[in-house]
Design a protein around this motif. Structure first.
Motif, PDB file in Angstrom:
ATOM      1  N   THR A   1     -20.149  61.655  14.075  1.00  0.00           N
ATOM      2  CA  THR A   1     -19.933  61.404  15.347  1.00  0.00           C
ATOM      3  C   THR A   1     -18.389  61.445  15.879  1.00  0.00           C
ATOM      4  O   THR A   1     -18.161  61.923  17.440  1.00  0.00           O
TER       5      THR A   1
ATOM      6  N   LYS B   1     -16.706  60.713  31.341  1.00  0.00           N
ATOM      7  CA  LYS B   1     -18.226  59.514  31.652  1.00  0.00           C
ATOM      8  C   LYS B   1     -16.978  57.991  32.115  1.00  0.00           C
ATOM      9  O   LYS B   1     -18.483  57.164  32.212  1.00  0.00           O
TER      10      LYS B   1
ATOM     11  N   TYR C   1     -22.094  57.379  24.281  1.00  0.00           N
ATOM     12  CA  TYR C   1     -21.254  57.596  25.189  1.00  0.00           C
ATOM     13  C   TYR C   1     -22.639  57.956  26.527  1.00  0.00           C
ATOM     14  O   TYR C   1     -22.305  57.058  27.415  1.00  0.00           O
TER      15      TYR C   1
ATOM     16  N   GLY D   1     -16.994  64.879  15.722  1.00  0.00           N
ATOM     17  CA  GLY D   1     -18.077  65.785  16.280  1.00  0.00           C
ATOM     18  C   GLY D   1     -18.272  64.996  17.728  1.00  0.00           C
ATOM     19  O   GLY D   1     -18.888  65.658  18.483  1.00  0.00           O
ATOM     20  N   MET D   2     -17.381  64.332  18.171  1.00  0.00           N
ATOM     21  CA  MET D   2     -17.031  64.293  19.551  1.00  0.00           C
ATOM     22  C   MET D   2     -16.258  64.597  21.063  1.00  0.00           C
ATOM     23  O   MET D   2     -15.391  65.429  20.976  1.00  0.00           O
ATOM     24  N   ASP D   3     -17.177  65.159  21.861  1.00  0.00           N
ATOM     25  CA  ASP D   3     -16.524  65.560  22.576  1.00  0.00           C
ATOM     26  C   ASP D   3     -15.939  64.539  23.472  1.00  0.00           C
ATOM     27  O   ASP D   3     -16.371  63.748  24.628  1.00  0.00           O
ATOM     28  N   TYR D   4     -14.791  64.392  23.154  1.00  0.00           N
ATOM     29  CA  TYR D   4     -13.779  63.014  23.678  1.00  0.00           C
ATOM     30  C   TYR D   4     -13.494  63.855  25.555  1.00  0.00           C
ATOM     31  O   TYR D   4     -13.476  62.606  26.175  1.00  0.00           O
ATOM     32  N   LYS D   5     -13.180  65.105  26.076  1.00  0.00           N
ATOM     33  CA  LYS D   5     -13.113  65.796  26.874  1.00  0.00           C
ATOM     34  C   LYS D   5     -14.766  64.161  27.875  1.00  0.00           C
ATOM     35  O   LYS D   5     -14.155  64.072  29.110  1.00  0.00           O
ATOM     36  N   THR D   6     -16.154  64.681  27.125  1.00  0.00           N
ATOM     37  CA  THR D   6     -16.812  64.720  28.035  1.00  0.00           C
ATOM     38  C   THR D   6     -16.731  62.868  28.393  1.00  0.00           C
ATOM     39  O   THR D   6     -17.651  61.967  29.170  1.00  0.00           O
ATOM     40  N   MET D   7     -16.145  62.409  27.519  1.00  0.00           N
ATOM     41  CA  MET D   7     -16.569  60.638  27.010  1.00  0.00           C
ATOM     42  C   MET D   7     -15.622  60.923  28.374  1.00  0.00           C
ATOM     43  O   MET D   7     -15.884  59.312  29.005  1.00  0.00           O
TER      44      MET D   7
END
Length: 337
Positions: free
Chosen positions: A10, A22, A52, A13-19
Motif C-alpha cells: 500500500t 481526501k 484513505y 503503490g499509494m496515490d499520495y496526490k489523491t490521499m
C-alpha cells in the motif's frame, strides 16, 4: 506477514496526490488540521489496514479507537477474501460472460457477447427490441455501462463497430424492474446487493442486504452517482436511509421525492432463496455479493462479485452506535469476538 505485505504494498503503490485531496475533504468537513488528518490516516492504515478511502467514506475521523476496530477495512477485506475465496475460481465472477453462463438458470434474459458474435448475429439480437444494456465483460463499478435506445441507431452494423471500439462487448436484454422499485427511481434498475457466506458446514448465511438506487443516471452504482440504503435481512424493509459518495444522506429520493426508508422490497423471500441456492453453485468461492434485480415475474441476477465491496456494507448512517461489520465476518476466520 500478510498484514505487513499489505502495508508495504500500500505504501509503495499509494496515490499520495489523491490521499492529500481526501485529507483536504476531511479538513473541510471537520476543520481539523490537514497535517493531523494525514498522520491519522497513516496510523489507521498501520493499525487497522484502512486506506484513505476507508478513512473518508467510513468517516474514521469521527470514530474513537474502539469503534474503528469494529470496521472491516480494505486490509481486513483482503484477508477475508483470501481466506474464503479460492482464486482459481474467481473467473466465474470476474468475466461477466462466464457468470451469465454458469448462473444461466437465474437470469431470465437474453444476452450476446460481441467477441464471439458477428454483425449478423448482433442484428438478429437487436431485432424486435427497443433498448438494451451494454458493458465490458470485465468491468466493475458501473464503468462502461450504458443504456442503448436502438431507435437512435438505425445502422446496426455501425452500432456493432461502435460497441466493439468501446469494448462494450456484452449486450443484454433490458431488465424491467418491479413497479415498486421504479416508484423510487425509474431511470435505473435499482438492484439489491445481497452478501452471503457459505459456512464450513455447507449452510449459507446472509450477512448484509442493501438496495442501490440511481440518482440522475441510468446506473445505480455509488461510484457513478447512485446511493445505497440498508435493508432488514428478515423483513425486506428499508430501515436505514440512502447514502451517496459525497456523504449525503437521503430519507426520500432527491429527484422523485419517493420515500426510501420504510419501503418494502417485493418478493424478498424469493430473493433470499435464490441467493442461498446460488451461493452453493461455486463452493470454492464462499464469500460473495450478489446484485439482484426484482422484476414482476421474480428476482434475477445482474452479476455476482467474488470480491465484495466492504465500504458499501457499512456506510455511516447504517451502523448502530458507530459499530462496523468486522464482528460479523471475523468469526468466519476463526477470530474470537
Amino acid at each position: 506477514m500478510h498484514k505487513l505485505k499489505f502495508i508495504l504494498k500500500t505504501i509503495l503503490g499509494m496515490d499520495y496526490k489523491t490521499m492529500l485531496a481526501k485529507a483536504r475533504v476531511v479538513h473541510e468537513r471537520t476543520r481539523k488540521l490537514t497535517l493531523f488528518i494525514l498522520i491519522d490516516m497513516i496510523f489507521c492504515g498501520i493499525r487497522y489496514g484502512a486506506g484513505y478511502m476507508d478513512y473518508t467514506v467510513l468517516e474514521f475521523y469521527r470514530l474513537n479507537k474502539a469503534q474503528r476496530d469494529t470496521y472491516m477495512t480494505r486490509g481486513r477485506s483482503n484477508q477475508l477474501v483470501r481466506a474464503l475465496n479460492n482464486r482459481a475460481y474467481w473467473h466465474f465472477f470476474e468475466d461477466k460472460t462466464e457468470f451469465l453462463t454458469r448462473f444461466s438458470a437465474y437470469l431470465n434474459r437474453a444476452w450476446i457477447n460481441l467477441k464471439t458474435a458477428d454483425e449478423q448475429a448482433f442484428e438478429a439480437f437487436c431485432e424486435g427490441r427497443e433498448r438494451m444494456m451494454v458493458k465490458p465483460v470485465d468491468g466493475d463499478g458501473g464503468k462502461g455501462v450504458e443504456r442503448i435506445l436502438l431507435a437512435d441507431y438505425p445502422d446496426k452494423k455501425a452500432l456493432y463497430r461502435k460497441l466493439m471500439d468501446n469494448n462494450q462487448t456484452l449486450c443484454e436484454e433490458y431488465v424491467v424492474q418491479h413497479p415498486a422499485l421504479s416508484a423510487i427511481y425509474p431511470d435505473s434498475v435499482n438492484t439489491l446487493r445481497i452478501v452471503s457466506v457459505v459456512r464450513e458446514d455447507g449452510g449459507v448465511d446472509i450477512t448484509r442486504c442493501l438496495i442501490r438506487i440511481g440518482a440522475g443516471g441510468v446506473v445505480d452504482n455509488i461510484s457513478r452517482g447512485g446511493m445505497a440504503a440498508l435493508i432488514d435481512s428478515k423483513t425486506g424493509e428499508i430501515v436505514k436511509p440512502a447514502h451517496d459518495k459525497n456523504g449525503n444522506t437521503h430519507y426520500v429520493h432527491p429527484i422523485t421525492g419517493a420515500p426510501i426508508v420504510g419501503a418494502v422490497i417485493p418478493m424478498f423471500d424469493e430473493v433470499l432463496k435464490m441467493v442461498t441456492r446460488a451461493a452453493k453453485e461455486v463452493p470454492q468461492v464462499r464469500y460473495c455479493a450478489w446484485d439482484v434485480a426484482v422484476c414482476e415475474s421474480g428476482p434475477v441476477f445482474i452479476e455476482g462479485n467474488q470480491y465484495p465491496g466492504h465500504e458499501i456494507q457499512q456506510l455511516p448512517p447504517h451502523n448502530e452506535n458507530h459499530t462496523g461489520i468486522w464482528p460479523i465476518y471475523k468469526q468466519y476466520l476463526g477470530i474470537n469476538p
